[in-house]
Scaffold this active site. Sequence first.
Site, PDB file in Angstrom:
ATOM      1  N   GLY A 130       0.693  -1.218  -0.068  1.00  0.00           N
ATOM      2  CA  GLY A 130       0.170  -0.026   0.266  1.00  0.00           C
ATOM      3  C   GLY A 130       0.817   1.162  -0.240  1.00  0.00           C
ATOM      4  N   SER A 132       0.364   3.922  -3.305  1.00  0.00           N
ATOM      5  CA  SER A 132       0.776   5.241  -3.493  1.00  0.00           C
ATOM      6  C   SER A 132      -0.667   5.395  -3.312  1.00  0.00           C
ATOM      7  CB  SER A 132       0.240   4.534  -5.270  1.00  0.00           C
ATOM      8  OG  SER A 132       1.240   3.783  -5.884  1.00  0.00           O
ATOM      9  N   SER A 164      -2.141  -3.844  -6.435  1.00  0.00           N
ATOM     10  CA  SER A 164      -2.025  -4.915  -6.428  1.00  0.00           C
ATOM     11  C   SER A 164      -2.437  -5.814  -5.694  1.00  0.00           C
ATOM     12  CB  SER A 164      -0.708  -5.352  -7.317  1.00  0.00           C
ATOM     13  OG  SER A 164      -0.212  -4.437  -8.389  1.00  0.00           O
ATOM     14  N   GLU A 249      13.571  -5.085  -5.291  1.00  0.00           N
ATOM     15  CA  GLU A 249      12.737  -5.901  -6.076  1.00  0.00           C
ATOM     16  C   GLU A 249      13.670  -5.391  -7.108  1.00  0.00           C
ATOM     17  OE1 GLU A 249       9.994  -2.894  -7.277  1.00  0.00           O
ATOM     18  OE2 GLU A 249       7.912  -3.998  -8.578  1.00  0.00           O
ATOM     19  N   GLU A 386       9.689   7.909 -17.087  1.00  0.00           N
ATOM     20  CA  GLU A 386       9.654   9.709 -17.167  1.00  0.00           C
ATOM     21  C   GLU A 386      10.990   9.582 -15.598  1.00  0.00           C
ATOM     22  OE1 GLU A 386       7.306   8.073 -17.826  1.00  0.00           O
ATOM     23  OE2 GLU A 386       6.352   9.352 -19.723  1.00  0.00           O
TER      24      GLU A 386
HETATM   25  C1  LIG Z   1       0.584  -2.766 -13.671  1.00  0.00           C
HETATM   26  C2  LIG Z   1       0.522  -1.637 -11.902  1.00  0.00           C
HETATM   27  C3  LIG Z   1       0.826  -2.352 -10.649  1.00  0.00           C
HETATM   28  C4  LIG Z   1       0.999  -1.681  -9.514  1.00  0.00           C
HETATM   29  N1  LIG Z   1       1.010  -2.219  -8.210  1.00  0.00           N
HETATM   30  C5  LIG Z   1       1.095  -1.680  -7.186  1.00  0.00           C
HETATM   31  C6  LIG Z   1       1.019  -1.364  -5.797  1.00  0.00           C
HETATM   32  O1  LIG Z   1       1.167  -3.039  -5.475  1.00  0.00           O
HETATM   33  N2  LIG Z   1       1.067  -0.837  -5.181  1.00  0.00           N
HETATM   34  C7  LIG Z   1       1.555   0.877  -4.449  1.00  0.00           C
HETATM   35  O2  LIG Z   1       1.706   1.158  -3.795  1.00  0.00           O
HETATM   36  N3  LIG Z   1       1.420   0.879  -6.653  1.00  0.00           N
HETATM   37  C8  LIG Z   1       0.840   0.154  -7.262  1.00  0.00           C
HETATM   38  N4  LIG Z   1       1.389   1.300  -8.766  1.00  0.00           N
HETATM   39  C9  LIG Z   1       1.318   2.290  -8.889  1.00  0.00           C
HETATM   40  C10 LIG Z   1       2.762   2.811  -9.291  1.00  0.00           C
HETATM   41  O3  LIG Z   1       3.534   2.408  -8.185  1.00  0.00           O
HETATM   42  C11 LIG Z   1       1.676   4.062  -9.901  1.00  0.00           C
HETATM   43  O4  LIG Z   1       1.063   4.238 -10.727  1.00  0.00           O
HETATM   44  C12 LIG Z   1       3.717   5.055 -10.502  1.00  0.00           C
HETATM   45  O5  LIG Z   1       4.622   5.360  -9.056  1.00  0.00           O
HETATM   46  C13 LIG Z   1       3.204   6.610 -10.563  1.00  0.00           C
HETATM   47  O6  LIG Z   1       2.656   7.182 -10.289  1.00  0.00           O
HETATM   48  P1  LIG Z   1       0.912   7.775 -10.702  1.00  0.00           P
HETATM   49  O7  LIG Z   1      -0.048   6.361 -11.019  1.00  0.00           O
HETATM   50  O8  LIG Z   1       0.803   8.266  -9.609  1.00  0.00           O
HETATM   51  O9  LIG Z   1       1.138   8.836 -12.169  1.00  0.00           O
HETATM   52  P2  LIG Z   1       1.972  10.104 -11.370  1.00  0.00           P
HETATM   53  O10 LIG Z   1       2.675  10.070 -10.375  1.00  0.00           O
HETATM   54  O11 LIG Z   1       0.698  10.785 -11.926  1.00  0.00           O
HETATM   55  O12 LIG Z   1       2.184  10.517 -12.862  1.00  0.00           O
HETATM   56  C14 LIG Z   1       2.079  10.756 -14.362  1.00  0.00           C
HETATM   57  C15 LIG Z   1       2.864  10.921 -15.682  1.00  0.00           C
HETATM   58  O13 LIG Z   1       3.310  11.609 -15.179  1.00  0.00           O
HETATM   59  C16 LIG Z   1       4.882  11.678 -14.995  1.00  0.00           C
HETATM   60  N5  LIG Z   1       5.568  12.159 -14.120  1.00  0.00           N
HETATM   61  C17 LIG Z   1       5.228  12.638 -13.124  1.00  0.00           C
HETATM   62  N6  LIG Z   1       6.168  12.914 -12.825  1.00  0.00           N
HETATM   63  C18 LIG Z   1       6.681  13.244 -13.320  1.00  0.00           C
HETATM   64  C19 LIG Z   1       8.372  13.773 -12.962  1.00  0.00           C
HETATM   65  N7  LIG Z   1       8.734  14.349 -11.775  1.00  0.00           N
HETATM   66  N8  LIG Z   1       9.547  14.446 -14.050  1.00  0.00           N
HETATM   67  C20 LIG Z   1       8.566  13.502 -15.071  1.00  0.00           C
HETATM   68  N9  LIG Z   1       8.149  12.366 -15.314  1.00  0.00           N
HETATM   69  C21 LIG Z   1       6.867  12.903 -14.069  1.00  0.00           C
HETATM   70  C22 LIG Z   1       5.086  10.516 -15.123  1.00  0.00           C
HETATM   71  O14 LIG Z   1       5.869   9.575 -15.990  1.00  0.00           O
HETATM   72  C23 LIG Z   1       3.863   9.438 -15.770  1.00  0.00           C
HETATM   73  O15 LIG Z   1       4.165   9.579 -17.073  1.00  0.00           O
HETATM   74  C24 LIG Z   1       1.159  -0.391  -9.173  1.00  0.00           C
HETATM   75  C25 LIG Z   1       1.001   0.354 -11.169  1.00  0.00           C
HETATM   76  C26 LIG Z   1       0.969  -0.436 -12.110  1.00  0.00           C
HETATM   77  C27 LIG Z   1       0.116   0.306 -13.456  1.00  0.00           C
END
Ligand SMILES: Cc1cc2nc3c(=O)[nH]c(=O)nc-3n(C[C@H](O)[C@H](O)[C@H](O)COP(=O)(O)OP(=O)(O)OC[C@H]3O[C@@H](n4cnc5c(N)ncnc54)[C@H](O)[C@@H]3O)c2cc1C
Length: 401
Positions: A130, A132, A164, A249, A386
């Site tokens: 937990g 994100s 997940s 990981e 990114e």
């Molecule tokens: C298949 C899958 C499984 C996952 N499992 C888990 C889980 O088990 N537990 C958990 O806690 N999370 C999980 N996640 C979440 C994952 O860690 C987040 O999706 C990831 O950290 C990106 O955060 P966000 O989705 O909030 O996107 P954001 O952080 O909002 O980013 C949106 C976009 O903006 C870009 N961006 C953001 N900040 C910057 C920056 N400073 N410079 C340039 N570009 C930037 C990002 O690269 C992305 O393209 C999972 C995600 C996926 C896809």
Amino acid sequence: MRLRFDDSVEAFRVELLTWLADNRPSPEEMAADPSVSTGHAPEWARRWTRRMFDAGWLVPGWPPELGGRNAGPIETLVYIEELAKARVPRTTNVQGLGIIAPSILDYGTPDQVRDYAMPILRGEATACLGMSEPGAGSDLASLTTRAVLDGDHWVINGQKVWTSGANYADFCFLFCRTDPDAPKHKGISIVLVPMDTPGITVRPLPEIIRPEHPDLNEVFLSDVRVPAANLVGELNNGWAMANGSLAHERGMVWVSAVMGLEESLDRLMAEAPGLLQRLTPTERALAVDQIVQVAIDTQAARCLGYRGFAKLARGGTAPEQALMKVYASEARQRVALVAAEIQGADAVEVGGVEMDGHLAVDEPQGTWLEQYFHSFANTISAGASEIQRNIIAERVLGLPR
Ligand SMILES: Cc1cc2nc3c(=O)[nH]c(=O)nc-3n(C[C@H](O)[C@H](O)[C@H](O)COP(=O)(O)OP(=O)(O)OC[C@H]3O[C@@H](n4cnc5c(N)ncnc54)[C@H](O)[C@@H]3O)c2cc1C
């Protein structure tokens, strides 16, 4: 140049393959009762994890009491490759075995090791991660889920997302804000939260692929009470522990990423004659070019991975490790797109992913278009591309922020 392993490593491989032949779950057994979420461990998966633990094959680099055999890094590399080739997962609960159990072993109390880490290693429990939240993904330090001490209990309120396996997991390794007045990286702690605690609501988020078996979830926490003793490690030290947790990981993920890429290339090469035949000469020339590029990417990923690994195995540092995640996951995305584009309109037929027992994201499953959609799981999770590029720019190339 011909790369080969020492005789002792080859002996290790033979021992593993002999054991696997006698003990692995059969593909039919896995397919008959597939794991439908990374928090879900069907009976065969529980038995299998336990069997590996008992025989010292679960995490070969660990000592026997933790399911290993004190193997070295090169043996561990061989182990991961052979398991991937055999298409048998160590566990269906990848985040439990890959991140959460090792973190509890590193930072937890003896009681937490007994009650939370060991059950994962013995295939008796599954866990979800937990981290994100809706406003805290790449910028994890902005998380707002609050844990407040009330007597001998934490009271937790907030929301997680993309968790997940939360729809099946037994407990959550939950990142919470415990000091809202501290700078944002300094007020975070980790708490172990059994998923059947009152006040938790899990809402699955169906994905475009395999919507009937969601793995990602929203998790809502409303006045969730867990014992104060469930705090992992030091209070307000969660940020440092998060970096340690994710390092577990990152170490070897490139191996399965490269193997997934190679498997995709093999499949594309096998299908290429039929696919290319249907194209005009100009289209064919372009498509051949793209396939060759994929082959070059695949070979380069393998060499880059080996080069970084060799440096690490000799005790050095390896900037290649930082490149591997973004390179392999994006190459994987390209191969699926190239194949789907060569297929043309036929690619649009999305027939549903063939389940072969588990949800390992590195394994190519389903049609090319399905693989392309699914490839975004790897370019976003565990650090989006990114963010990886920012890390490479700042820490590897030394560019200014
Ligand atoms: C298949 C899958 C499984 C996952 N499992 C888990 C889980 O088990 N537990 C958990 O806690 N999370 C999980 N996640 C979440 C994952 O860690 C987040 O999706 C990831 O950290 C990106 O955060 P966000 O989705 O909030 O996107 P954001 O952080 O909002 O980013 C949106 C976009 O903006 C870009 N961006 C953001 N900040 C910057 C920056 N400073 N410079 C340039 N570009 C930037 C990002 O690269 C992305 O393209 C999972 C995600 C996926 C896809």
